[in-house]
Design a protein around this motif. Sequence first.
Motif, PDB file in Angstrom:
ATOM      1  N   SER A 174       0.948  -1.218   0.067  1.00 53.98           N
ATOM      2  CA  SER A 174      -0.069  -0.057   0.001  1.00 53.98           C
ATOM      3  C   SER A 174       0.907   0.996  -0.024  1.00 53.98           C
ATOM      4  O   SER A 174       0.935   1.849   1.027  1.00 53.98           O
ATOM      5  N   PRO A 175       1.500   1.325  -1.146  1.00 50.60           N
ATOM      6  CA  PRO A 175       2.322   2.710  -1.293  1.00 50.60           C
ATOM      7  C   PRO A 175       1.677   4.089  -0.840  1.00 50.60           C
ATOM      8  O   PRO A 175       0.558   4.057  -1.470  1.00 50.60           O
ATOM      9  N   PRO A 176       2.321   4.941  -0.486  1.00 52.30           N
ATOM     10  CA  PRO A 176       1.621   6.268  -0.176  1.00 52.30           C
ATOM     11  C   PRO A 176       1.258   7.015  -1.464  1.00 52.30           C
ATOM     12  O   PRO A 176       2.243   6.848  -2.499  1.00 52.30           O
ATOM     13  N   SER A 177       0.417   7.730  -1.450  1.00 53.02           N
ATOM     14  CA  SER A 177      -0.028   8.651  -2.644  1.00 53.02           C
ATOM     15  C   SER A 177       0.869   9.553  -2.976  1.00 53.02           C
ATOM     16  O   SER A 177       1.132  10.063  -4.217  1.00 53.02           O
ATOM     17  N   TYR A 178       1.811  10.000  -2.284  1.00 53.47           N
ATOM     18  CA  TYR A 178       2.897  11.047  -2.476  1.00 53.47           C
ATOM     19  C   TYR A 178       3.843  10.457  -3.343  1.00 53.47           C
ATOM     20  O   TYR A 178       4.889  11.351  -3.867  1.00 53.47           O
ATOM     21  N   LEU A 179       3.915   9.334  -3.287  1.00 52.77           N
ATOM     22  CA  LEU A 179       4.920   8.623  -4.414  1.00 52.77           C
ATOM     23  C   LEU A 179       4.473   8.350  -5.646  1.00 52.77           C
ATOM     24  O   LEU A 179       3.598   6.989  -5.947  1.00 52.77           O
ATOM     25  N   PRO A 180       4.668   8.986  -6.627  1.00 50.82           N
ATOM     26  CA  PRO A 180       4.002   8.476  -8.050  1.00 50.82           C
ATOM     27  C   PRO A 180       4.478   7.184  -8.572  1.00 50.82           C
ATOM     28  O   PRO A 180       3.513   6.737  -9.116  1.00 50.82           O
ATOM     29  N   CYS A 181       5.648   6.661  -8.092  1.00 48.67           N
ATOM     30  CA  CYS A 181       6.126   5.498  -8.756  1.00 48.67           C
ATOM     31  C   CYS A 181       5.523   4.341  -8.092  1.00 48.67           C
ATOM     32  O   CYS A 181       5.719   3.149  -8.226  1.00 48.67           O
ATOM     33  N   GLY A 182       4.680   4.616  -6.879  1.00 49.03           N
ATOM     34  CA  GLY A 182       4.030   3.568  -6.117  1.00 49.03           C
ATOM     35  C   GLY A 182       5.064   2.355  -5.828  1.00 49.03           C
ATOM     36  O   GLY A 182       5.996   2.585  -5.041  1.00 49.03           O
ATOM     37  N   SER A 183       4.808   1.225  -6.008  1.00 49.56           N
ATOM     38  CA  SER A 183       5.497   0.081  -5.566  1.00 49.56           C
ATOM     39  C   SER A 183       6.654  -0.124  -6.390  1.00 49.56           C
ATOM     40  O   SER A 183       7.228  -1.166  -5.916  1.00 49.56           O
ATOM     41  N   THR A 184       6.918   0.499  -7.369  1.00 50.46           N
ATOM     42  CA  THR A 184       7.992   0.322  -8.439  1.00 50.46           C
ATOM     43  C   THR A 184       9.134   1.143  -7.959  1.00 50.46           C
ATOM     44  O   THR A 184      10.162   1.340  -8.994  1.00 50.46           O
ATOM     45  N   CYS A 185       8.870   2.088  -7.128  1.00 48.02           N
ATOM     46  CA  CYS A 185      10.161   3.037  -6.913  1.00 48.02           C
ATOM     47  C   CYS A 185      11.380   2.366  -6.814  1.00 48.02           C
ATOM     48  O   CYS A 185      11.838   1.507  -6.110  1.00 48.02           O
ATOM     49  N   THR A 186      12.328   3.115  -7.383  1.00 48.34           N
ATOM     50  CA  THR A 186      13.806   2.792  -7.298  1.00 48.34           C
ATOM     51  C   THR A 186      14.253   3.357  -5.899  1.00 48.34           C
ATOM     52  O   THR A 186      13.423   4.160  -5.229  1.00 48.34           O
ATOM     53  N   THR A 187      15.307   3.118  -5.303  1.00 52.18           N
ATOM     54  CA  THR A 187      15.757   3.621  -4.084  1.00 52.18           C
ATOM     55  C   THR A 187      15.787   5.296  -4.227  1.00 52.18           C
ATOM     56  O   THR A 187      15.363   5.672  -3.193  1.00 52.18           O
ATOM     57  N   ILE A 188      16.341   5.833  -5.299  1.00 52.04           N
ATOM     58  CA  ILE A 188      16.368   7.304  -5.206  1.00 52.04           C
ATOM     59  C   ILE A 188      15.123   7.885  -5.355  1.00 52.04           C
ATOM     60  O   ILE A 188      14.807   8.862  -4.653  1.00 52.04           O
ATOM     61  N   GLU A 189      14.189   7.388  -5.896  1.00 51.34           N
ATOM     62  CA  GLU A 189      12.657   7.754  -6.206  1.00 51.34           C
ATOM     63  C   GLU A 189      11.947   7.690  -4.951  1.00 51.34           C
ATOM     64  O   GLU A 189      11.460   8.508  -4.589  1.00 51.34           O
TER      65      GLU A 189
END
Length: 266
Positions: free
Chosen positions: A205-220
């Motif tokens: 359940s990734p937070p809404s403030y991360l557009p990359c969701g569950s696919t974020c890189t570490t940097i993102e």
Amino acid sequence: MPRARLSARTRTLAVAVVAASLGATVYGVGVAGAHDSVPRSDKQIPNLTDVVSEIKAYYGDTVDASGEHFASPSSNYAKQVAGIEAKAKQYLAHEVGHGGRGGHAAKPAIVLDVDDTSLNTYNYELEVGFAYTPASNSAYIANKNMDAVFGMEKLTNWAADQGITVFWVTGRPEAQRADTVRNLAAVGYKPAADAAHLYLKNAASPPSYLPCGSTCTTIEYKSGTRKHIESLGYNIVGNFGDQYSDLTGGYADKSFKLPNPMYFLP
């Protein structure tokens, strides 16, 4: 911070010790981490056994009666960390005294990674032979406390006493929240590592403030979370991490790179 891919971590173990030996303490734009070039000869590759021996010497490997490995407070690792902390404390004292960069009124804050920035994973790494797996890492964290990185709990507590809000942003999964909170408190971190100040990765359940969701890189993930913290009215005057990916992406006035020759995370 957890290792996303065992193969990538294993490939870069030897290169990481070379990068760490450069001794960079304050991270700046354009600083490179481990490289991806293909060796043309075996002579270009550090011998893995020798690298592990050098890592143990750097940490001042100490073994107790039960076989647990610890870093020595008199080691070159401890001395290098102390130098970084001294510079960070001087910088933070100046920033607090002058209202932060540009003298703006935002609330001052620092962001800390957890593994090998706040807590030292050295004993775990020796226990598993630097062969991280999510299962072994979760079992270790559930049953043992990692030591604080030398002096970081004192620097963090001092910063909190100066009115600087402390946040942790870690790549550990949400499932390790309770164990992380327990460990931080057990080794002397006084600021509350509650839900408002400790951010872990939540793949389900990734937070809404991360557009990359569950696919974020570490940097993102890390920079996006820092952006979110600043959107809450904070100015991140200092960002602390042991990986360059902890520090890239902006949303911090200054970043401090702690040494970690044990692994590299892109």
